[in-house]
Scaffold this motif. Structure first.
Motif, mmCIF file in Angstrom:
data_model
loop_
_atom_site.group_PDB
_atom_site.id
_atom_site.type_symbol
_atom_site.label_atom_id
_atom_site.label_comp_id
_atom_site.label_asym_id
_atom_site.label_seq_id
_atom_site.Cartn_x
_atom_site.Cartn_y
_atom_site.Cartn_z
ATOM 1 N N ARG A 56 0.816 -1.221 0.000
ATOM 2 C CA ARG A 56 0.000 0.000 0.000
ATOM 3 C C ARG A 56 0.850 1.273 0.000
ATOM 4 N NH1 ARG A 56 -3.336 -1.604 5.182
ATOM 5 N NH2 ARG A 56 -1.239 -2.284 5.691
ATOM 6 N N VAL A 57 2.169 1.123 0.092
ATOM 7 C CA VAL A 57 3.070 2.276 0.135
ATOM 8 C C VAL A 57 3.448 2.670 -1.290
ATOM 9 C CG1 VAL A 57 5.314 3.087 0.945
ATOM 10 C CG2 VAL A 57 3.959 1.565 2.377
ATOM 11 N N PRO A 58 3.181 3.929 -1.683
ATOM 12 C CA PRO A 58 3.532 4.373 -3.044
ATOM 13 C C PRO A 58 5.051 4.378 -3.278
ATOM 14 C CG PRO A 58 2.145 5.993 -1.941
ATOM 15 C CD PRO A 58 2.491 4.950 -0.936
ATOM 16 N N ARG A 59 5.430 4.351 -4.542
ATOM 17 C CA ARG A 59 6.856 4.286 -4.907
ATOM 18 C C ARG A 59 7.655 5.466 -4.343
ATOM 19 N NH1 ARG A 59 9.335 1.460 -9.171
ATOM 20 N NH2 ARG A 59 7.242 0.945 -9.852
ATOM 21 N N ARG A 60 7.113 6.693 -4.418
ATOM 22 C CA ARG A 60 7.847 7.865 -3.915
ATOM 23 C C ARG A 60 8.139 7.748 -2.428
ATOM 24 N NH1 ARG A 60 4.488 12.782 -5.610
ATOM 25 N NH2 ARG A 60 3.000 11.293 -6.404
ATOM 26 N N ALA A 61 7.159 7.284 -1.681
ATOM 27 C CA ALA A 61 7.353 7.113 -0.243
ATOM 28 C C ALA A 61 8.363 5.998 0.024
ATOM 29 C CB ALA A 61 6.026 6.803 0.437
ATOM 30 N N ARG A 62 8.301 4.945 -0.757
ATOM 31 C CA ARG A 62 9.241 3.834 -0.599
ATOM 32 C C ARG A 62 10.674 4.296 -0.871
ATOM 33 N NH1 ARG A 62 6.818 -1.400 -2.991
ATOM 34 N NH2 ARG A 62 5.302 -0.790 -1.447
ATOM 35 N N VAL A 63 10.854 5.156 -1.878
ATOM 36 C CA VAL A 63 12.190 5.695 -2.179
ATOM 37 C C VAL A 63 12.688 6.535 -1.002
ATOM 38 C CG1 VAL A 63 13.434 7.325 -3.657
ATOM 39 C CG2 VAL A 63 11.951 5.598 -4.677
ATOM 40 N N ALA A 64 11.832 7.383 -0.437
ATOM 41 C CA ALA A 64 12.224 8.194 0.725
ATOM 42 C C ALA A 64 12.597 7.309 1.904
ATOM 43 C CB ALA A 64 11.094 9.146 1.112
ATOM 44 N N ILE A 65 11.856 6.238 2.094
ATOM 45 C CA ILE A 65 12.129 5.317 3.197
ATOM 46 C C ILE A 65 13.458 4.602 2.987
ATOM 47 C CG2 ILE A 65 11.333 3.165 4.261
ATOM 48 C CD1 ILE A 65 8.463 4.254 3.743
ATOM 49 N N VAL A 66 13.731 4.182 1.755
ATOM 50 C CA VAL A 66 14.998 3.497 1.467
ATOM 51 C C VAL A 66 16.173 4.458 1.634
ATOM 52 C CG1 VAL A 66 16.338 2.393 -0.376
ATOM 53 C CG2 VAL A 66 13.968 1.727 0.023
ATOM 54 N N LEU A 99 10.148 10.071 7.295
ATOM 55 C CA LEU A 99 8.874 9.538 7.778
ATOM 56 C C LEU A 99 7.751 10.563 7.644
ATOM 57 C CD1 LEU A 99 9.802 7.420 10.912
ATOM 58 C CD2 LEU A 99 8.951 6.624 8.711
ATOM 59 N N ARG A 100 8.087 11.823 7.846
ATOM 60 C CA ARG A 100 7.061 12.859 7.676
ATOM 61 C C ARG A 100 6.621 12.939 6.215
ATOM 62 N NH1 ARG A 100 5.227 16.991 11.076
ATOM 63 N NH2 ARG A 100 4.344 18.707 9.923
ATOM 64 N N TYR A 101 7.585 12.854 5.294
ATOM 65 C CA TYR A 101 7.254 12.835 3.874
ATOM 66 C C TYR A 101 6.419 11.598 3.542
ATOM 67 C CZ TYR A 101 7.697 12.454 -1.160
ATOM 68 O OH TYR A 101 7.411 12.322 -2.488
ATOM 69 N N ALA A 102 6.869 10.436 4.021
ATOM 70 C CA ALA A 102 6.130 9.196 3.767
ATOM 71 C C ALA A 102 4.737 9.281 4.385
ATOM 72 C CB ALA A 102 6.885 7.996 4.328
ATOM 73 N N GLY A 103 4.623 9.954 5.517
ATOM 74 C CA GLY A 103 3.331 10.104 6.174
ATOM 75 C C GLY A 103 2.336 10.882 5.331
ATOM 76 N N ARG A 104 2.844 11.736 4.467
ATOM 77 C CA ARG A 104 1.957 12.478 3.556
ATOM 78 C C ARG A 104 1.552 11.632 2.358
ATOM 79 N NH1 ARG A 104 5.935 17.282 3.905
ATOM 80 N NH2 ARG A 104 5.263 18.261 5.841
ATOM 81 N N GLN A 105 2.329 10.602 2.039
ATOM 82 C CA GLN A 105 2.088 9.765 0.875
ATOM 83 C C GLN A 105 1.341 8.467 1.218
ATOM 84 O OE1 GLN A 105 3.162 10.977 -2.139
ATOM 85 N NE2 GLN A 105 3.840 12.738 -0.990
ATOM 86 N N VAL A 106 1.559 7.979 2.423
ATOM 87 C CA VAL A 106 1.030 6.685 2.847
ATOM 88 C C VAL A 106 -0.229 6.914 3.672
ATOM 89 C CG1 VAL A 106 1.567 4.630 4.225
ATOM 90 C CG2 VAL A 106 3.354 5.741 2.904
ATOM 91 N N PRO A 107 -1.230 6.063 3.541
ATOM 92 C CA PRO A 107 -2.386 6.201 4.428
ATOM 93 C C PRO A 107 -1.941 6.160 5.900
ATOM 94 C CG PRO A 107 -2.844 4.614 2.695
ATOM 95 C CD PRO A 107 -1.403 4.984 2.578
#
Length: 137
Positions: A56-66, A99-107
């Motif tokens: 459920r995690v979009p690609r952009r958020a996954r890149v930020a997480i990696v 995580l803040r960026y991913a929090g905007r992208q991920v439910p």
């Protein structure tokens, strides 16, 4: 060549010692803000590992997480890791921003389910939920 390897071994040992100190602090400190902050990086590592595998995690958020995970694993830091307490500070800032960026992208529910620590800490990091704003894919 031998001196280089010895230097690398010392740097790795210092890195491991600073992480061990954080884990020890996280377990030994009385409950409160300081304990939660000491447990922040291990909680972030667990969250990154869980989010990386979640479909459920979009690609952009996954890149930020990696990128945040690579930053944590990198021996090169703005503040040397062997300095107790302040050494991991740059890691905390980078992971918090990712995580803040991913929090905007991920439910929000997905991110909260992946967080193993105190829920108020990730809620504070993410900020209040934005009503009517759907995450982008």
């Amino acid at each position: 060549m031998r001196n280089w390897l010895i230097g690398l071994a010392v740097a790795v040992a210092c890195l491991v010692a600073s992480w061990a100190l954080l884990v020890l602090l996280a377990r030994r400190l009385p409950p409160g803000v300081v304990r939660d902050l000491a447990a922040f990086i291990p909680d972030c590592v667990t969250t990154v590992r869980r989010l990386r595998k979640d479909p459920r995690v979009p690609r952009r958020a996954r890149v930020a997480i990696v990128i945040a995970a690579l930053w944590l694993a990198s021996p090169i830091d703005l503040i040397p890791e062997f300095l107790p307490v302040i050494g991991p500070l740059d890691d905390i800032v980078v992971v918090a921003l990712a995580l803040r960026y991913a929090g905007r992208q991920v439910p929000r529910e997905v991110l909260l389910a992946a967080w193993p620590g105190e829920p108020w800490l990730i809620e504070r990091l993410l900020g209040p939920p934005r009503p009517g704003v759907a995450p982008t894919a």
